[in-house]
Motif scaffolding. Structure first.
Motif, PDB file in Angstrom:
ATOM      1  N   VAL A  49       0.845  -1.195   0.000  1.00 27.51           N
ATOM      2  CA  VAL A  49       0.000   0.000   0.000  1.00 27.51           C
ATOM      3  C   VAL A  49       0.880   1.246   0.000  1.00 27.51           C
ATOM      4  O   VAL A  49       0.669   2.185  -0.781  1.00 27.51           O
ATOM      5  N   LEU A  50       1.912   1.242   0.855  1.00 31.11           N
ATOM      6  CA  LEU A  50       2.817   2.394   0.900  1.00 31.11           C
ATOM      7  C   LEU A  50       3.507   2.597  -0.449  1.00 31.11           C
ATOM      8  O   LEU A  50       3.622   3.717  -0.939  1.00 31.11           O
ATOM      9  N   ALA A  52       2.442   1.716  -3.366  1.00 30.31           N
ATOM     10  CA  ALA A  52       1.487   2.221  -4.348  1.00 30.31           C
ATOM     11  C   ALA A  52       1.370   3.730  -4.217  1.00 30.31           C
ATOM     12  O   ALA A  52       1.406   4.462  -5.212  1.00 30.31           O
ATOM     13  N   ILE A  53       1.263   4.208  -2.961  1.00 31.26           N
ATOM     14  CA  ILE A  53       1.119   5.655  -2.741  1.00 31.26           C
ATOM     15  C   ILE A  53       2.361   6.390  -3.224  1.00 31.26           C
ATOM     16  O   ILE A  53       2.299   7.294  -4.059  1.00 31.26           O
ATOM     17  N   TRP A  56       3.160   6.131  -7.015  1.00 29.10           N
ATOM     18  CA  TRP A  56       2.228   6.930  -7.819  1.00 29.10           C
ATOM     19  C   TRP A  56       2.635   8.398  -7.791  1.00 29.10           C
ATOM     20  O   TRP A  56       2.724   9.050  -8.827  1.00 29.10           O
ATOM     21  N   PHE A 129      -4.953   8.003  -8.440  1.00 29.00           N
ATOM     22  CA  PHE A 129      -4.368   7.790  -7.117  1.00 29.00           C
ATOM     23  C   PHE A 129      -5.167   6.779  -6.297  1.00 29.00           C
ATOM     24  O   PHE A 129      -4.617   5.830  -5.760  1.00 29.00           O
ATOM     25  N   MET A 130      -6.500   6.985  -6.251  1.00 27.84           N
ATOM     26  CA  MET A 130      -7.331   6.079  -5.449  1.00 27.84           C
ATOM     27  C   MET A 130      -7.252   4.653  -5.988  1.00 27.84           C
ATOM     28  O   MET A 130      -7.126   3.686  -5.248  1.00 27.84           O
ATOM     29  N   SER A 132      -4.802   3.299  -7.525  1.00 23.87           N
ATOM     30  CA  SER A 132      -3.503   2.726  -7.187  1.00 23.87           C
ATOM     31  C   SER A 132      -3.496   2.175  -5.766  1.00 23.87           C
ATOM     32  O   SER A 132      -2.998   1.083  -5.517  1.00 23.87           O
ATOM     33  N   VAL A 133      -4.068   2.970  -4.846  1.00 19.96           N
ATOM     34  CA  VAL A 133      -4.071   2.529  -3.446  1.00 19.96           C
ATOM     35  C   VAL A 133      -4.875   1.238  -3.315  1.00 19.96           C
ATOM     36  O   VAL A 133      -4.445   0.264  -2.687  1.00 19.96           O
ATOM     37  N   GLY A 136      -2.978  -1.617  -4.792  1.00 18.95           N
ATOM     38  CA  GLY A 136      -1.917  -2.070  -3.883  1.00 18.95           C
ATOM     39  C   GLY A 136      -2.480  -2.925  -2.770  1.00 18.95           C
ATOM     40  O   GLY A 136      -1.948  -4.000  -2.460  1.00 18.95           O
ATOM     41  N   PHE A 137      -3.608  -2.472  -2.193  1.00 17.32           N
ATOM     42  CA  PHE A 137      -4.198  -3.231  -1.096  1.00 17.32           C
ATOM     43  C   PHE A 137      -4.728  -4.574  -1.590  1.00 17.32           C
ATOM     44  O   PHE A 137      -4.528  -5.610  -0.957  1.00 17.32           O
TER      45      PHE A 137
END
Lengths: 190, 224
Positions: A49-50, A52-53, A56, A129-130, A132-133, A136-137
């Motif tokens: 998750v990190l 991905a943030i 991005w 962005f959303m 991507s998060v 990732g999750f």
């Protein structure tokens, strides 16, 4: 709805381990006990998750506006290495029990190709962005799921009479093949 | 003369003795992912070998300049630079192959074979030796990918390098070109190679025992 589809797709339909072949090393390496599989899965999800943030932000706010896309690979790998190091330090400071539970798995995550694969895929697919998060999750959840199922099967395998040359990695790979076959059942969902 | 022989050894040990895929079990992800066809496997292995050879050579040349504490980070940056070169060249010259391999060309950065050879060999040996070692390991990787890709392509789509080799009556096994087939093929290959090695070892041991008994008998006869 769009986000839900991305999540389900990353978790089961296009599972990172069983259909993209990313993160095979930890999948074979740390899947012999359920408890360590869960710890590894959670640590990886967290870092995913990190990543991905951060990747991005790095890719779409720094590399693309300045036309530096060719620096993608070195910059992603450095960011991931730094991120893992940072996460390790923070966890050590904040929560000792969690640090002890994840301890050895954290440094291993740097060389997990699922993490770099995630960063590359989200820049390739040009997610927002959303998205991507969530991606990732979802990927992390899928990785944890595959690792957890695998470790459960391997605990049972310990008790069975496997032909000697097939013990260890070969039977694990064959089991993974059957698991991948089972996960193909999700293919029609989306 | 003996030095030359050992140089040759640096090369050929990578092909079988310490084959990166089957013996060291490194670089499993690309082995499984890109071997849908032989062509993809060869392209992947050549790209990996390119990165492996040049990063080994380069790391071995600068090995005395890199402080020990930051060596891994330095290696990664060097490897990433060569991977970028490989990725861009492939995108420009072979766009179709590059598309087929997808994210696996950039993912060569985290292929453990390269970092493994850098850490285990190039950081301790002369550039020429590292070059040969990298070339040998690359060849071993190529061999593994061709074997895997060959099996999957022949059974899964009846072709080898795009030429049809199986008769039309042979129903292709769709599973072999799906992810599950990759796991199964690799697992079975590894298992059978283990079984073969074990059998060879057992026969050798039996021969040793036979020889020992023979020499013992001869000794007794001589005493008598």
């Amino acid at each position: 709805m769009d986000l839900l589809i991305i999540f389900i797709s990353a978790t089961v339909v296009n599972n990172f381990v069983l259909s993209y072949f990313l993160g095979i090393c930890p999948f074979i390496g740390v899947s012999n006990k359920t408890s360590s599989a869960l710890s590894m899965g959670m640590a990886t999800t967290f870092v995913m998750v990190l990543t991905a943030i951060v990747s991005w932000l790095l890719y779409f706010l720094i590399l693309v506006p300045y036309g530096l896309e060719f620096l993608q690979i070195p910059s992603f790998i450095l960011v991931i290495a730094a991120l893992v190091q940072f996460v390790e330090m923070v966890i050590k400071k904040v929560s000792q029990p969690l640090y002890r539970a994840l301890g050895i798995f954290l440094p291993l995550i740097t060389t997990n190709c699922a993490i770099l694969g995630l960063a590359l895929l989200l820049s390739m697919r040009e997610y927002t962005f959303m998205q991507s998060v969530v991606f990732g999750f979802g990927a992390g959840a899928g990785f944890t799921l595959a690792l957890f199922i695998m470790s459960g099967i391997r605990e049972e395998l310990e008790l069975t009479d496997v032909p000697k040359p097939f013990r260890g990695a070969p039977i694990t790979l064959i089991t993974a093949g059957l698991l991948a076959l089972a996960f193909m059942g999700f293919a029609g969902m989306i | 003369m003996s030095k030359q022989k050992s140089m040759w050894y640096e090369f050929y040990k990578g092909i079988w003795e310490i084959n990166p895929t089957f013996k060291q079990i490194l670089g499993t992800c690309p082995t499984l992912a890109v071997t849908v066809s032989v062509m993809n496997g060869i392209a992947m292995a050549l790209a990996t070998t390119f990165v492996l050879v040049f990063s080994s050579l380069f790391i071995s040349m600068v090995r005395k300049l890199i402080p020990n504490q930051v060596r891994i980070a330095a290696y990664i940056v060097i490897i990433a630079a060569f991977v970028t070169v490989a990725d861009l060249v492939m995108k420009a010259k072979f766009p179709e192959l590059s598309k087929a391999l997808g994210p696996f060309v950039p993912l060569i950065v985290v292929n453990c074979i390269i970092l493994g050879r850098a850490e285990a060999f190039a950081s301790k040996n002369s550039p020429l030796r590292s070059f040969l070692d990298a070339l040998g390991n690359g060849a071993g990787f190529l061999l593994a990918l061709v074997v895997m890709g060959g099996i999957r392509e022949i059974i899964g789509s009846r072709t080898f390098l795009g030429y049809q080799v199986m008769p039309n009556g042979f129903e292709p096994w769709l599973i072999m070109i799906l992810p599950a087939g990759a796991f199964l093929t690799f697992g079975l290959l590894m298992g059978f190679s283990n079984a073969y090695l074990e059998r060879k070892k057992r026969i050798e041991q039996q021969q040793k025992i036979l020889q020992y008994r023979k020499s013992e008998n001869e000794l007794k006869e001589a005493e008598a």
